[in-house]
Design a protein around this motif. Structure first.
Motif, mmCIF file in Angstrom:
data_model
loop_
_atom_site.group_PDB
_atom_site.id
_atom_site.type_symbol
_atom_site.label_atom_id
_atom_site.label_comp_id
_atom_site.label_asym_id
_atom_site.label_seq_id
_atom_site.Cartn_x
_atom_site.Cartn_y
_atom_site.Cartn_z
ATOM 1 N N THR A 170 -92.471 -69.876 -53.169
ATOM 2 C CA THR A 170 -93.618 -70.754 -52.982
ATOM 3 C C THR A 170 -93.470 -71.961 -53.893
ATOM 4 O O THR A 170 -93.120 -71.815 -55.068
ATOM 5 C CB THR A 170 -94.938 -70.032 -53.336
ATOM 6 O OG1 THR A 170 -95.022 -68.833 -52.561
ATOM 7 C CG2 THR A 170 -96.141 -70.889 -53.041
ATOM 8 N N LEU A 171 -93.748 -73.143 -53.349
ATOM 9 C CA LEU A 171 -93.703 -74.383 -54.126
ATOM 10 C C LEU A 171 -94.981 -75.169 -53.904
ATOM 11 O O LEU A 171 -95.629 -75.026 -52.855
ATOM 12 C CB LEU A 171 -92.521 -75.259 -53.683
ATOM 13 C CG LEU A 171 -91.111 -74.731 -53.900
ATOM 14 C CD1 LEU A 171 -90.104 -75.621 -53.169
ATOM 15 C CD2 LEU A 171 -90.791 -74.670 -55.379
ATOM 16 N N LYS A 177 -94.260 -74.070 -43.833
ATOM 17 C CA LYS A 177 -93.213 -73.055 -43.983
ATOM 18 C C LYS A 177 -91.847 -73.709 -43.808
ATOM 19 O O LYS A 177 -91.664 -74.578 -42.965
ATOM 20 C CB LYS A 177 -93.418 -71.945 -42.975
ATOM 21 C CG LYS A 177 -94.765 -71.246 -43.151
ATOM 22 C CD LYS A 177 -94.735 -69.853 -42.604
ATOM 23 C CE LYS A 177 -96.066 -69.170 -42.819
ATOM 24 N NZ LYS A 177 -96.277 -68.738 -44.166
ATOM 25 N N TYR A 178 -90.873 -73.245 -44.629
ATOM 26 C CA TYR A 178 -89.522 -73.798 -44.640
ATOM 27 C C TYR A 178 -88.504 -72.669 -44.515
ATOM 28 O O TYR A 178 -88.782 -71.517 -44.894
ATOM 29 C CB TYR A 178 -89.265 -74.561 -45.942
ATOM 30 C CG TYR A 178 -90.048 -75.853 -46.049
ATOM 31 C CD1 TYR A 178 -89.442 -77.071 -45.799
ATOM 32 C CD2 TYR A 178 -91.389 -75.830 -46.399
ATOM 33 C CE1 TYR A 178 -90.159 -78.255 -45.895
ATOM 34 C CE2 TYR A 178 -92.119 -77.011 -46.488
ATOM 35 C CZ TYR A 178 -91.500 -78.214 -46.238
ATOM 36 O OH TYR A 178 -92.219 -79.401 -46.327
ATOM 37 N N LYS A 179 -87.328 -73.032 -44.011
ATOM 38 C CA LYS A 179 -86.240 -72.061 -43.895
ATOM 39 C C LYS A 179 -84.942 -72.758 -44.273
ATOM 40 O O LYS A 179 -84.552 -73.748 -43.651
ATOM 41 C CB LYS A 179 -86.140 -71.537 -42.465
ATOM 42 C CG LYS A 179 -85.002 -70.544 -42.240
ATOM 43 C CD LYS A 179 -84.960 -70.124 -40.770
ATOM 44 C CE LYS A 179 -83.870 -69.108 -40.508
ATOM 45 N NZ LYS A 179 -83.817 -68.752 -39.073
ATOM 46 N N ALA A 180 -84.279 -72.243 -45.319
ATOM 47 C CA ALA A 180 -82.939 -72.692 -45.695
ATOM 48 C C ALA A 180 -81.969 -71.723 -45.031
ATOM 49 O O ALA A 180 -82.191 -70.510 -45.042
ATOM 50 C CB ALA A 180 -82.762 -72.661 -47.202
ATOM 51 N N ASP A 207 -85.005 -76.327 -42.502
ATOM 52 C CA ASP A 207 -86.018 -76.658 -41.501
ATOM 53 C C ASP A 207 -87.376 -76.605 -42.166
ATOM 54 O O ASP A 207 -87.631 -75.729 -43.010
ATOM 55 C CB ASP A 207 -86.002 -75.663 -40.332
ATOM 56 C CG ASP A 207 -84.818 -75.859 -39.409
ATOM 57 O OD1 ASP A 207 -84.128 -76.896 -39.514
ATOM 58 O OD2 ASP A 207 -84.594 -74.973 -38.562
ATOM 59 N N GLY A 208 -88.264 -77.527 -41.779
ATOM 60 C CA GLY A 208 -89.605 -77.574 -42.345
ATOM 61 C C GLY A 208 -90.648 -77.690 -41.255
ATOM 62 O O GLY A 208 -90.336 -77.609 -40.061
ATOM 63 N N PRO A 209 -91.885 -77.909 -41.668
ATOM 64 C CA PRO A 209 -92.972 -78.008 -40.695
ATOM 65 C C PRO A 209 -92.866 -79.289 -39.864
ATOM 66 O O PRO A 209 -92.171 -80.236 -40.245
ATOM 67 C CB PRO A 209 -94.223 -78.023 -41.576
ATOM 68 C CG PRO A 209 -93.765 -78.523 -42.895
ATOM 69 C CD PRO A 209 -92.335 -78.069 -43.038
ATOM 70 N N HIS A 213 -86.543 -67.898 -46.508
ATOM 71 C CA HIS A 213 -87.822 -68.528 -46.186
ATOM 72 C C HIS A 213 -88.575 -68.851 -47.474
ATOM 73 O O HIS A 213 -88.488 -68.096 -48.456
ATOM 74 C CB HIS A 213 -88.695 -67.600 -45.339
ATOM 75 C CG HIS A 213 -88.157 -67.348 -43.966
ATOM 76 N ND1 HIS A 213 -88.309 -68.243 -42.941
ATOM 77 C CD2 HIS A 213 -87.446 -66.311 -43.465
ATOM 78 C CE1 HIS A 213 -87.731 -67.773 -41.848
ATOM 79 N NE2 HIS A 213 -87.186 -66.593 -42.139
ATOM 80 N N PHE A 214 -89.326 -69.940 -47.452
ATOM 81 C CA PHE A 214 -90.268 -70.233 -48.544
ATOM 82 C C PHE A 214 -91.391 -71.084 -47.974
ATOM 83 O O PHE A 214 -91.285 -71.623 -46.873
ATOM 84 C CB PHE A 214 -89.578 -70.907 -49.737
ATOM 85 C CG PHE A 214 -89.018 -72.279 -49.487
ATOM 86 C CD1 PHE A 214 -89.750 -73.424 -49.790
ATOM 87 C CD2 PHE A 214 -87.732 -72.440 -48.980
ATOM 88 C CE1 PHE A 214 -89.216 -74.683 -49.575
ATOM 89 C CE2 PHE A 214 -87.191 -73.689 -48.768
ATOM 90 C CZ PHE A 214 -87.935 -74.826 -49.067
ATOM 91 N N SER A 215 -92.471 -71.157 -48.725
ATOM 92 C CA SER A 215 -93.607 -71.958 -48.257
ATOM 93 C C SER A 215 -94.002 -72.982 -49.310
ATOM 94 O O SER A 215 -93.737 -72.812 -50.501
ATOM 95 C CB SER A 215 -94.798 -71.058 -47.913
ATOM 96 O OG SER A 215 -95.222 -70.359 -49.049
ATOM 97 N N VAL A 216 -94.622 -74.040 -48.831
ATOM 98 C CA VAL A 216 -95.131 -75.107 -49.696
ATOM 99 C C VAL A 216 -96.618 -75.216 -49.422
ATOM 100 O O VAL A 216 -97.044 -75.270 -48.274
ATOM 101 C CB VAL A 216 -94.413 -76.440 -49.414
ATOM 102 C CG1 VAL A 216 -95.050 -77.573 -50.197
ATOM 103 C CG2 VAL A 216 -92.922 -76.326 -49.712
ATOM 104 N N GLY A 217 -97.389 -75.230 -50.502
ATOM 105 C CA GLY A 217 -98.834 -75.384 -50.311
ATOM 106 C C GLY A 217 -99.643 -74.481 -51.161
ATOM 107 O O GLY A 217 -99.278 -73.632 -51.855
#
Length: 128
Positions: free
Chosen positions: A59-60, A109-112, A81-83, A124-128
């Motif tokens: 999470t960021l 949501k993001y995916k490296a 990839d991002g939103p 996977h990670f999320s921002v917010g």
């Protein structure tokens, strides 16, 4: 009278120091955090994204981040990839080396991942 001779050079030195500090701050904006991505170390089928303390990113907070991507294998790549359909290709096959990018991440949501091996190499990670 001697005092006046030293005031002007001292003020010039102080002005020069202030200009150098301002230029340095502009080159390295405050609040930009570094994230490090690694793919294919020792040709392994592994991909990672960690923060400056080495902790896996999950999470960021929204904001601007510097991505330092180490692609250690000619059979892998590093993509994100991002939103809202946003995507970035940091490296491509057969590139090996390090690349640096600065991105503004928004909530979502993001995916490296490694595109050729996406089914097993992703994070996977999320921002917010």
């Amino acid at each position: 009278m001697r005092r006046k001779r030293f005031v002007v050079p001292t003020l010039l030195v102080l002005a020069l120091c202030a200009a150098v500090l301002a230029a340095s701050a502009a080159a390295h904006p405050a609040g930009v955090k570094t994230l490090t991505g690694v793919v294919g170390k020792n040709n392994a089928y592994k991909i990672s994204l960690v923060d400056s303390s080495g902790k896996k990113v999950s999470t960021l907070a929204p904001g601007t981040y510097k991505f330092v991507i180490h692609d250690d294998s000619s059979i892998h790549n590093y993509e994100l990839d991002g939103p809202h359909g946003k995507s970035w290709t940091f490296t491509s096959v057969p590139f090996k080396g390090t690349k640096t990018f600065t991105l503004k991440l928004v909530a979502g949501k993001y995916k490296a991942y490694c595109a050729p091996h996406e089914s097993i190499m992703f994070q996977h990670f999320s921002v917010g």
